[in-house]
Structure formats: C-alpha cells, structure tokens
Write an enzyme that holds these catalytic residues in place. Structure first.
Site, PDB file in Angstrom:
ATOM      1  N   TYR A 119      -9.025 -61.948  81.285  1.00  9.77           N
ATOM      2  CA  TYR A 119      -7.875 -62.725  82.147  1.00  9.77           C
ATOM      3  C   TYR A 119      -8.726 -63.583  83.159  1.00  9.77           C
ATOM      4  CZ  TYR A 119      -3.904 -63.955  84.320  1.00  9.77           C
ATOM      5  OH  TYR A 119      -2.743 -64.820  85.073  1.00  9.77           O
ATOM      6  N   TRP A 121      -8.456 -67.419  85.628  1.00  7.91           N
ATOM      7  CA  TRP A 121      -8.325 -68.893  85.943  1.00  7.91           C
ATOM      8  C   TRP A 121      -9.595 -69.849  85.609  1.00  7.91           C
ATOM      9  CZ3 TRP A 121      -4.516 -72.233  88.624  1.00  7.91           C
ATOM     10  CH2 TRP A 121      -3.274 -71.737  88.661  1.00  7.91           C
TER      11      TRP A 121
HETATM   12  N1  LIG Z   1      -1.133 -58.080  94.419  1.00  5.90           N
HETATM   13  C1  LIG Z   1      -1.130 -59.148  93.627  1.00  5.90           C
HETATM   14  N2  LIG Z   1      -2.208 -59.404  92.773  1.00  5.90           N
HETATM   15  C2  LIG Z   1      -1.876 -60.380  91.875  1.00  5.90           C
HETATM   16  C3  LIG Z   1      -0.932 -61.427  91.901  1.00  5.90           C
HETATM   17  C4  LIG Z   1       0.115 -61.236  93.040  1.00  5.90           C
HETATM   18  O1  LIG Z   1       0.916 -61.981  93.142  1.00  5.90           O
HETATM   19  N3  LIG Z   1      -0.278 -59.987  93.815  1.00  5.90           N
HETATM   20  N4  LIG Z   1      -1.037 -62.410  91.216  1.00  5.90           N
HETATM   21  C5  LIG Z   1      -1.468 -62.430  89.883  1.00  5.90           C
HETATM   22  C6  LIG Z   1      -1.604 -63.780  89.396  1.00  5.90           C
HETATM   23  S1  LIG Z   1      -0.363 -64.689  89.130  1.00  5.90           S
HETATM   24  C7  LIG Z   1      -2.850 -64.257  88.844  1.00  5.90           C
HETATM   25  S2  LIG Z   1      -2.798 -65.772  88.082  1.00  5.90           S
HETATM   26  C8  LIG Z   1      -4.014 -63.204  88.978  1.00  5.90           C
HETATM   27  C9  LIG Z   1      -5.473 -64.388  89.268  1.00  5.90           C
HETATM   28  O2  LIG Z   1      -6.560 -63.368  88.800  1.00  5.90           O
HETATM   29  P1  LIG Z   1      -7.822 -64.215  88.420  1.00  5.90           P
HETATM   30  O3  LIG Z   1      -7.808 -65.427  87.658  1.00  5.90           O
HETATM   31  O4  LIG Z   1      -8.732 -63.280  87.978  1.00  5.90           O
HETATM   32  O5  LIG Z   1      -8.489 -64.813  89.658  1.00  5.90           O
HETATM   33  P2  LIG Z   1      -9.636 -65.770  90.236  1.00  5.90           P
HETATM   34  O6  LIG Z   1     -10.008 -65.409  91.429  1.00  5.90           O
HETATM   35  O7  LIG Z   1      -9.094 -67.043  90.092  1.00  5.90           O
HETATM   36  O8  LIG Z   1     -10.908 -65.393  89.206  1.00  5.90           O
HETATM   37  C10 LIG Z   1     -11.384 -66.359  88.459  1.00  5.90           C
HETATM   38  C11 LIG Z   1     -13.035 -65.854  88.678  1.00  5.90           C
HETATM   39  O9  LIG Z   1     -13.635 -66.852  87.801  1.00  5.90           O
HETATM   40  C12 LIG Z   1     -14.841 -67.106  88.458  1.00  5.90           C
HETATM   41  N5  LIG Z   1     -15.478 -68.313  87.787  1.00  5.90           N
HETATM   42  C13 LIG Z   1     -14.947 -69.476  88.095  1.00  5.90           C
HETATM   43  N6  LIG Z   1     -15.495 -70.541  87.465  1.00  5.90           N
HETATM   44  C14 LIG Z   1     -16.162 -70.099  86.529  1.00  5.90           C
HETATM   45  C15 LIG Z   1     -17.243 -70.295  85.453  1.00  5.90           C
HETATM   46  O10 LIG Z   1     -17.247 -71.604  85.135  1.00  5.90           O
HETATM   47  N7  LIG Z   1     -17.859 -69.417  84.731  1.00  5.90           N
HETATM   48  C16 LIG Z   1     -17.447 -68.027  85.053  1.00  5.90           C
HETATM   49  N8  LIG Z   1     -18.338 -67.318  84.087  1.00  5.90           N
HETATM   50  N9  LIG Z   1     -16.937 -67.643  86.139  1.00  5.90           N
HETATM   51  C17 LIG Z   1     -16.011 -68.453  86.540  1.00  5.90           C
HETATM   52  C18 LIG Z   1     -14.565 -66.942  89.843  1.00  5.90           C
HETATM   53  O11 LIG Z   1     -15.823 -66.845  90.637  1.00  5.90           O
HETATM   54  C19 LIG Z   1     -13.608 -66.008  90.084  1.00  5.90           C
HETATM   55  O12 LIG Z   1     -14.482 -64.799  90.090  1.00  5.90           O
HETATM   56  O13 LIG Z   1      -3.878 -62.371  90.245  1.00  5.90           O
HETATM   57  C20 LIG Z   1      -2.850 -61.539  89.816  1.00  5.90           C
HETATM   58  N10 LIG Z   1      -3.003 -60.438  90.920  1.00  5.90           N
HETATM   59  N1  LIG Z   2      -2.833 -72.148  97.150  1.00 12.31           N
HETATM   60  C1  LIG Z   2      -2.513 -71.429  96.263  1.00 12.31           C
HETATM   61  N2  LIG Z   2      -1.652 -71.717  95.454  1.00 12.31           N
HETATM   62  C2  LIG Z   2      -1.539 -71.062  94.249  1.00 12.31           C
HETATM   63  C3  LIG Z   2      -2.243 -69.789  93.928  1.00 12.31           C
HETATM   64  C4  LIG Z   2      -3.196 -69.608  94.821  1.00 12.31           C
HETATM   65  O1  LIG Z   2      -3.807 -68.458  94.566  1.00 12.31           O
HETATM   66  N3  LIG Z   2      -3.346 -70.374  95.901  1.00 12.31           N
HETATM   67  N4  LIG Z   2      -1.926 -69.287  92.769  1.00 12.31           N
HETATM   68  C5  LIG Z   2      -1.044 -70.013  91.482  1.00 12.31           C
HETATM   69  C6  LIG Z   2      -0.635 -68.942  90.501  1.00 12.31           C
HETATM   70  S1  LIG Z   2      -1.865 -68.267  89.643  1.00 12.31           S
HETATM   71  C7  LIG Z   2       0.546 -68.905  90.674  1.00 12.31           C
HETATM   72  S2  LIG Z   2       1.222 -67.626  89.297  1.00 12.31           S
HETATM   73  C8  LIG Z   2       1.537 -69.395  91.346  1.00 12.31           C
HETATM   74  C9  LIG Z   2       2.716 -68.200  91.847  1.00 12.31           C
HETATM   75  O2  LIG Z   2       3.716 -68.951  92.589  1.00 12.31           O
HETATM   76  P1  LIG Z   2       4.737 -67.786  93.189  1.00 12.31           P
HETATM   77  O3  LIG Z   2       5.010 -66.677  92.278  1.00 12.31           O
HETATM   78  O4  LIG Z   2       5.967 -68.508  93.539  1.00 12.31           O
HETATM   79  O5  LIG Z   2       3.923 -67.505  94.625  1.00 12.31           O
HETATM   80  P2  LIG Z   2       4.089 -66.203  95.511  1.00 12.31           P
HETATM   81  O6  LIG Z   2       2.892 -66.943  96.817  1.00 12.31           O
HETATM   82  O7  LIG Z   2       3.572 -64.820  94.956  1.00 12.31           O
HETATM   83  O8  LIG Z   2       5.442 -65.981  95.982  1.00 12.31           O
HETATM   84  C10 LIG Z   2       6.081 -66.839  96.515  1.00 12.31           C
HETATM   85  C11 LIG Z   2       7.264 -66.136  97.659  1.00 12.31           C
HETATM   86  O9  LIG Z   2       8.176 -65.169  96.861  1.00 12.31           O
HETATM   87  C12 LIG Z   2       8.509 -64.103  97.685  1.00 12.31           C
HETATM   88  N5  LIG Z   2       8.991 -63.241  97.245  1.00 12.31           N
HETATM   89  C13 LIG Z   2       8.095 -62.186  96.887  1.00 12.31           C
HETATM   90  N6  LIG Z   2       8.874 -61.004  96.510  1.00 12.31           N
HETATM   91  C14 LIG Z   2      10.394 -61.448  96.387  1.00 12.31           C
HETATM   92  C15 LIG Z   2      11.668 -61.247  95.964  1.00 12.31           C
HETATM   93  O10 LIG Z   2      11.464 -59.770  95.361  1.00 12.31           O
HETATM   94  N7  LIG Z   2      12.436 -61.740  96.240  1.00 12.31           N
HETATM   95  C16 LIG Z   2      12.469 -62.751  96.656  1.00 12.31           C
HETATM   96  N8  LIG Z   2      13.757 -63.499  96.675  1.00 12.31           N
HETATM   97  N9  LIG Z   2      11.307 -63.536  97.119  1.00 12.31           N
HETATM   98  C17 LIG Z   2      10.403 -62.775  96.984  1.00 12.31           C
HETATM   99  C18 LIG Z   2       7.526 -64.167  98.881  1.00 12.31           C
HETATM  100  O11 LIG Z   2       8.203 -64.126 100.274  1.00 12.31           O
HETATM  101  C19 LIG Z   2       6.494 -65.091  98.565  1.00 12.31           C
HETATM  102  O12 LIG Z   2       6.248 -66.053  99.659  1.00 12.31           O
HETATM  103  O13 LIG Z   2       1.000 -69.910  92.617  1.00 12.31           O
HETATM  104  C20 LIG Z   2      -0.132 -70.845  92.164  1.00 12.31           C
HETATM  105  N10 LIG Z   2      -0.424 -71.558  93.351  1.00 12.31           N
HETATM  106 MO   LIG Z   3      -0.819 -66.771  88.558  1.00 13.54          MO
END
Ligand SMILES: Nc1nc2c(c(=O)[nH]1)N[C@H]1C(S)=C(S)[C@@H](COP(=O)(O)OP(=O)(O)OC[C@H]3O[C@@H](n4cnc5c(=O)[nH]c(N)nc54)[C@H](O)[C@@H]3O)O[C@H]1N2
Ligand SMILES: Nc1nc2c(c(=O)[nH]1)N[C@H]1C(S)=C(S)[C@@H](COP(=O)(O)OP(=O)(O)OC[C@H]3O[C@@H](n4cnc5c(=O)[nH]c(N)nc54)[C@H](O)[C@@H]3O)O[C@H]1N2
Ligand SMILES: [Mo]
Length: 781
Positions: A119, A121
């Site tokens: 998994y 990005w």
């Molecule tokens: N507590 C908490 N945890 C969360 C979340 C949360 O809201 N709260 N959000 C979740 C969500 S929505 C998401 S999407 C995930 C994201 O989780 P990930 O997608 O696992 O996070 P990234 O840090 O984007 O990891 C991408 C990795 O790929 C590597 N990479 C980049 N380019 C390349 C390449 O070309 N080749 C190779 N081999 N590697 C590369 C980067 O260095 C990095 O280590 O995290 C989840 N975790």
């Molecule tokens: N700059 C930046 N942008 C990103 C990412 C990043 O890593 N960096 N990650 C991307 C990814 S993979 C994803 S999936 C999206 C995620 O997009 P979202 O899921 O919308 O983003 P979050 O920042 O996790 O959460 C937004 C807000 O939800 C509120 N929240 C949390 N729990 C609750 C709840 O139970 N109830 C209510 N009402 N509010 C709550 C928190 O205050 C938080 O600030 O963002 C994307 N955009």
């Molecule tokens: Mo995500």
C-alpha cells in the site's frame, strides 16, 4: 535559483508530483536550484521545495543493503528486523538473494505465501508507479496476495455501493460551480481543510479549490463547520463552528433527522419515490424499535452540541438549498460506515439529492480534484498490471492480523476470508510504519515473515525495517507522464538529473529480476522507459480521439510538455440524472433506489453494521462511561508534507517544536496539566507512547488533542515492541481493529490518550541513517 558563474548554463526542466506540476532549475553540473510554478497554477504548493532539497540528501540510499543477521542466519533472524546494522552489497549480490528467496518461498509454500499488496502513494507518474510495477512483476511470476480497499476512504468505499450503487468516492461530490451558484447552506461534517487540497493522488496541475472557497465566501454561502477543530475551514468562508465530540457525527445527524421527522419537515414524496427503507429507519429514529427517540436532546448528550442549536439547524436545513458534506476523516473511525450512510439518509430526508447545489457531497477539501469541473473517465496512459492467478486478498488495514494469525478466518463484507500464510513481503512505494495503526502490534507482525524486501529512495522507517533494501530513484531521475484520475492534464515529467548513487528505477529493477526468473520478455514486452511512455501515451491518445479529443502525437506532446483536456462547460448535479428519471437512470443497488434499509446488509447479520444507519458507541470516545484515558487524539493529514514523504525537508522540519511533531491542545487541557506551548510531553495509552511538544491553541474543543500524521517512526529501542517513540508518530497509540465486519477498514480517528510532561526526552534520531558496513563485493556495480 542555483548560483552559477558566467559560464554555467542553467536549464529549466518540467516535472510533476502529487503536490503539483512545476519547473525545476538545474545547472550543467547537475546542481539543483529552486522551483518555479507553471502558468496554469495560480496557487502552487510550497511542498514543491521538498524534492529539490531531498534528491541529494545524506538520507539517500546509495546502494543495495542487506540486514546483517539476515546475511548470517536468515532463518533465525526475523526478530532482529528493525534493530540490526545493514551491510552494503553489490547489485548482483542483492538481486541474487531476492531471486533465490522468491524461488525458494514460492516452491516451498506457493504463490499465496507472497504478499504484494504493497500500500502506498509512492510518486506521481504512470510508468514508474512502484506498486504497479511490483504487481506486474509478481503477477507474471506466478501471483501474489493483494490488498483490498484503502486507508483514505475504505469504509465509504464498502458501504456506498449498498446505499447508492456507487463506490467511486472521489467522484461523489457536487461540482463547485453548482455550489457557488445554488447552495445557501453548507453543513460540513469534518470541515473541508484547505491544506489538504494541495495534494492529489497521482498529481494535480491546478490548485483551484482555493478560488472556489473564496467564491463560496463571496457568494455568502452560510457554512457550518461541524468539527472538533475550528481550523478545518478556509478563512474566507462565513458561518458557525459546532465543536462536537469526535466520532459523534452520526448522533448529531440523527438529532437533525429526528427534528425533521417530528416537525414534518422531511420530504415524504422524495423518500417514497427515490428511496427504499425509510419506514424501517423511522422506527429506529423515533424510538419505536428500541424505546429511545433520537431526539435533539438525546443527540446533545452525546455530541455536546446544545439541543436548541440542533433543532434550529434542522429547520434552517429544511428551508434552504442545503449541501450536506462529509469529509473522509469522519469515516476513518470505528463504525465509519455509519456516517456515510447517515449523510445520504439525512440528505434524502431533505429531498434535495440531485438538485444543483443540494443533497450530499463527500470529500470536499480532501484532495485537490474533488468537485472540480472534470469529465468522468478520461483515458489515461497506463502500464498494464497483467494477470494475478492468486485470488486471496487482504483488507488493507488487516495486514498485522494476517501475519500474526495465518489460517484464521475473518468476516468481511458478507464473506469469510481465510488468512494466507505469508512468508515473503515485497513492499515498494509505501511506508508501513506510517500507514498502519497500532505500530507496536504491527511491528510484532512485521517480524514474522521470513523475508521483507523494500525499494526506497531514502533511509526512512520502511527501509530500516526491511531485510533487503534496494535504492530506488526519485521522479527527478527518470522520465514519466503524469495523468491523474482527478485531473484533466497529461504532463511530461522529464528527467532532471542522473540517478543518485547506484539507485535504479523500480521498473528496471523488476525487469532484471524478471529476466533472472525467466520471464523478462513478458515483463518488458521488449520496451524500455521511452518505449513504454510512447506506447502508453499512444493507447490513451487513441481512446481520447474516439471520444472527440485531440491530444497531439507523442513527440509533439513530449516537446510541448503538457496537454489539457477542455474543462466541461455544463455541470451535472450529483445524482441529477437519477432525480430526473429514476426508472431509466436507476441506481446499481438491489432495488435500483437509494437504500436507507439494506436487505443485503441485513442478511449478513453484523451487529457492528446494522441494516440501516445507526448510532453505535465507539470503543473509545469522550462520552464513554468507563473510559480509561481522558483525551481524544485526532491524527489529521499534515500541511507541510505528504504523509511521511518530505518529512526531512525544511518545510516539515520547521513545523516541528524542538524536533518533535507538535501536539495541539486546548487552553483548558493544557492548564489542567500545567503545560504551556513548547513543553515536551509523553502521549500514551495501553498500546504505546510517543514524545511530542505542546502547541496551545484556541481552535480545538477541550478534551481533544491533535497531531499531524507522518513524523518518521523513531523508536527508542528499534525493533522492540512497546518501545517509546521519540518523534511524534501517532500510530503507536492508534488501534488496528476494523471499522466493522463490513469494510474492515482502518479507524485511526478512534483513540483516547493521556498527556503528561516529559522532562528528559531522549534525542530524536529519525533522520539518522542506520549503521552501515561494506561487503567485499560492494564495489561491483
Ligand atoms: N494515524 C493516522 N494514520 C494514517 C492516516 C490518518 O489519518 N491517521 N491516514 C492514512 C491514509 S488516508 C493514507 S493514504 C496512508 C498513507 O500512507 P503511505 O502511502 O504509505 O505514505 P507515504 O509517506 O506517502 O509513503 C510513500 C512511500 O513511498 C516512497 N516512494 C516515493 N516514491 C517512490 C518511488 O518511486 N519508488 C519507491 N520504491 N518508493 C517511493 C516514499 O519515500 C515513502 O516512503 O496513511 C494512513 N495512515
Ligand atoms: N497537505 C496534505 N494534504 C493531504 C494529505 C497529506 O498528507 N498532506 N493526504 C491526502 C490523503 S491520502 C487523504 S486520504 C486526504 C484526507 O482528507 P481528510 O480525511 O479530510 O483529512 P484529515 O486531515 O485527516 O481530516 C480533516 C479533519 O477532520 C476532522 N475530524 C477528525 N475526526 C473527526 C470526527 O470524528 N468528526 C468530525 N466532524 N471531524 C473530525 C479533524 O479536525 C481533521 O482536521 O488528504 C489528502 N491531502
Ligand atoms: Mo489517504
């Protein structure tokens, strides 16, 4: 801009990333300078500074490396994963090891013992998308266990098809032009955090959401931010803040629904014509089934939003063109299926689904492309994944369960999954020590398989916790094409600098491994990088032409660097066609209608996902009678990086306090613990503990603390479960249970903690490389 003497030539090269397309400058010695925005992008992201800084960082992995005790005694060394030194080896040595391990494990345990559901990005670009090239390689080699779902909106992805017949969550949004023209009241559950719109999966060219927020402000749309944090809306929006307790959105929506039903403000005709199951839901809503009416007073007790506010809001929603929007974060919690279902139900009761600017909308502000004027299903240059003969899949949040409990079963979405016995994990383009929750348990699971192979550009936790680490290039070191699902551009991503150290492209690494394993021709089909880009582009172009678009020939595209599909001029309200003709445009649900009661879900008999939307108490929340810890921890997306990517870059480092990821805390909660901004603290519960530094804010409701995700995991005793984490990674305290048996998705936002002062914190070491030594053969390239 690079400083250069008179003779030095500076080149400007176009590149692209998840945070935008931009130019970088490079001199003829290969020194990288600054970045420049493209003329298309009025609001470029500051994140663009990150990669130019990190391409030649001391954290780059220079050459292949193998964990020391793995080299010595593979069979006995699992538990050392994460605590060993690494030995740098030659490419030939590393690839031979991988070839042998894959062959050995496949013949001893079958293809079902190989986990390739990596998994993550990764980076933008349609050819060098590392999880895709991994899957192509493992699939052609016999197959692998894949993942199901995602961390972003996994609960929505599973419940929405039962309710509205669609699972394309990023597209389930009202187009912005219809919002600014028609919407009077926007109720944002979970806000619409502007910082998140810097990003799009696969990339973005425009960052227009900022303009749409400003236009919504100008149009005087009234906005209600229902969130524990006041910061979750753009500053130009007008309205009120309802600081509810986290994870209680469904209770608030039920209180609103109850008011509508008891004051006959609900649209009975809409519910009859377009929905099934409202009567069963109403029995629950009014308390006929369980003796508990879900009244505004009942909701007030749970949410801590006053009953009078709930009643007034319900009345206003019924008398305005109202858009009920829910952010993805709200469903990243236990029973996260319910707020999705209840959002649709509440919108159905208002009867505005399918009207311009009315009804419901998911993920406004989650990523850049949501709600943008965009044609659905534009063709995109794509590397074919190829076959995967293995049909066994793992819900993405359940990886630790699978590794710890092979052979056991799991109820999932109406089926029973049997966990495979995973012996080899191949992980590229993701950071398991970022995306997984309950990291101490996850670490025990990660130490079980016989081999863990990772490709990474940097010595981050993903690399440090592997056995065999191969150095991957970054996007600056290869050619590619950006063409993202939520964007209407093709962008040439040109190589900026030669590969750093001995790093290689993921595509090329798998080409060589395929060759060694006897299927090189099937993997490459005789094409190298530019051959594939041309081939992928030509196929997409042929489809685009049948749809009436005219992208130029490949050479012209590559020369010009960008192709823009025209923006649509007409905008369709979400579910507009269904509203216009519900028979002809019926939904893909069993009844063809919106299902407020689902007979399919009823047949599963899941107590944690009943057949109509319902309030189910989370295991950990502020209203729990026997709660063990007093504060609800939210771990939102970071503003100055993408997940864990770019964490060592300046922007992210400057956001830390004394090197630790800051923990936002309300004035009350800080005072109660004698804490002030800048104090170092220990944040803990029964699952783990991390170090952070307090930032006292007036934008959070009391009882809630908030930390951004993505600080590189930095355990005090690497490889030891229950070690203190020193940098501020919230996933050492989050839980790793599934949202429910339906989606089995991750629930990072359901967690209680306590915070206490930490007087002598150990130093932060996340940005140190591991100890490295050299094998004799390492000089061979
Ligand atoms: N507590 C908490 N945890 C969360 C979340 C949360 O809201 N709260 N959000 C979740 C969500 S929505 C998401 S999407 C995930 C994201 O989780 P990930 O997608 O696992 O996070 P990234 O840090 O984007 O990891 C991408 C990795 O790929 C590597 N990479 C980049 N380019 C390349 C390449 O070309 N080749 C190779 N081999 N590697 C590369 C980067 O260095 C990095 O280590 O995290 C989840 N975790
Ligand atoms: N700059 C930046 N942008 C990103 C990412 C990043 O890593 N960096 N990650 C991307 C990814 S993979 C994803 S999936 C999206 C995620 O997009 P979202 O899921 O919308 O983003 P979050 O920042 O996790 O959460 C937004 C807000 O939800 C509120 N929240 C949390 N729990 C609750 C709840 O139970 N109830 C209510 N009402 N509010 C709550 C928190 O205050 C938080 O600030 O963002 C994307 N955009
Ligand atoms: Mo995500």
């Amino acid at each position: 801009m690079a400083t250069a003497d008179a003779d030095t030539k500076i080149k400007v090269v176009q590149t692209a990333s998840h945070w935008g397309a931009y130019n970088v400058t490079v001199d003829d010695s290969g020194n990288l300078g600054g970045w420049q925005r493209l003329s298309y992008d009025a609001h470029p992201s500051e994140l663009c500074a990150g990669l130019p800084e990190l391409v030649r960082s001391p954290l780059r992995i220079e050459m292949p490396a193998v964990r020391e005790s793995f080299l010595r005694d593979r069979e006995k060394s699992h538990a050392n994963r994460g605590r060993d030194r690494f030995v740098e080896v030659s490419w030939d040595h590393a690839l031979s090891l991988i070839q042998d391990e894959i062959s050995r494990i496949r013949s001893a345990h079958g293809n079902e013992s190989v986990y390739g559901g990596s998994y993550g990005w990764a980076s933008a670009g349609r050819l060098h998308h590392s999880p895709s090239v991994l899957k192509r390689f493992l699939g052609l080699g016999g197959g692998y266990v894949d993942k199901l779902g995602n961390h972003s909106f996994g609960a929505a992805l599973h419940i929405a098809p039962y309710v509205i017949g669609r699972g394309d969550i990023p597209h389930l949004a009202m187009p912005w032009p219809l919002i600014v023209q028609n919407t009077e009241l926007m109720v944002l559950f979970g806000g619409a955090a502007p910082k998140n719109t810097q990003i799009d999966s696969g990339g973005t060219v425009l960052h227009d959401t900022f303009d749409w927020f400003a236009r919504a402000g100008k149009a005087k749309i009234e906005v209600v931010n229902v969130s524990p944090s006041r910061e979750d809306v753009h500053s130009s929006l007008h309205g009120t803040w309802l600081p509810l307790r986290p994870n209680t959105d469904v209770a608030l929506m039920l209180g609103l629904a109850h008011t509508l039903a008891t004051e006959t403000l609900h649209d009975v005709k809409f519910l009859e014509r377009y929905c099934v199951g409202y009567p069963q839901f109403e029995d629950y809503l009014l308390g006929r089934t369980d003796g508990q009416p879900k009244s505004a007073e009942w909701a007030a007790d749970i949410t801590e939003i006053p009953a009078a506010t709930i009643v007034a809001l319900a009345r206003k929603m019924a008398s305005s063109r109202t858009l009920i929007a829910m952010s993805w974060s709200v469903q990243r919690a236990q029973h996260g299926e319910q707020p999705v279902w209840m959002t649709v139900t509440l919108a159905a009761m208002l009867g505005q689904i399918g009207l311009p600017g009315g009804g419901f909308s998911f993920g406004i502000g989650a990523i850049s492309g949501v709600g943008m004027p965009l044609q659905l299903n534009l063709p995109r240059p794509t590397l074919p994944l190829g076959p995967n003969p293995v049909k066994n899949h793992i819900p993405v949040g359940r990886v630790a369960d699978v590794l710890l409990r092979p052979g056991e079963t799991l109820e999932y979405n109406g089926t029973l999954l049997r966990f495979p016995d995973i012996r080899l994990v191949y992980s590229v383009g993701g950071n398991p020590f970022h995306h997984n929750t309950n990291l101490n348990r996850f670490l025990r699971a990660w130490q079980k398989p016989e081999v863990v192979i990772v490709h990474e550009p940097w010595w981050n936790p993903a690399a440090k916790f592997a056995d065999i680490v191969l150095p991957a290039t970054t996007t600056f070191e290869r050619n590619d094409i950006q063409a993202a699902e939520m964007s209407r551009f093709y962008v040439a991503m040109r190589q900026v600098v030669p590969p750093v150290g001995q790093s290689r492209n993921d595509f090329d690494i798998f080409a060589e491994l395929s060759d060694r394993l006897g299927f090189g021709q099937a993997y490459t089909e005789g094409r190298a990088e530019m051959g594939w880009l041309r081939h992928m582009y030509d196929s997409a172009r042929a489809t685009a032409r049948t749809l009436g678009y005219a992208p130029p020939e490949f050479d012209e595209f590559w020369e010009r660097g960008i192709y823009e599909f025209p923006a649509p001029v007409e905008h369709e309200p979400l579910f507009g066609p269904y509203r216009d003709d519900p028979e002809k445009n019926h939904l893909k649900t069993p009844s063809g209608k919106i299902e407020i009661f689902s007979s399919r879900i009823a047949s599963f008999r899941y107590a944690d996902c009943p057949p109509h939307p319902a309030w189910l108490e989370p295991a950990e929340w502020l209203g729990a009678r026997d709660r063990k810890f007093p504060l609800h921890l939210l771990s939102n997306q970071p503003s100055g990086r993408l997940h864990s990517q770019l964490d060592p870059a300046k922007l992210s480092r400057e956001s830390k306090i004394a090197g630790r990821e800051p923990l936002k805390m309300s004035r009350d909660d800080a005072a109660a613990r004698g804490l002030k901004s800048g104090d170092t603290v220990r944040v803990y519960n029964d699952r783990g503990a991390f170090i952070s530094a307090v930032s006292v804010v007036d934008t959070l409701r009391s009882g809630v603390v908030q930390i951004a995700t993505g600080a590189w995991y930095d355990p005090e005793e690497p490889g030891h479960p229950f070690s203190l984490e020193k940098h501020g990674n919230p996933n050492v305290v989050t839980d790793d249970k599934g949202t429910s048996r339906l989606a089995q998705s991750s629930m990072a936002q359901t967690v209680l903690v306590e915070v206490e002062r930490c007087t002598a914190p150990p130093p932060m070491t996340a940005f140190d490389c591991p100890a490295l030594s050299a094998a004799d053969d390492r000089k061979q390239h």
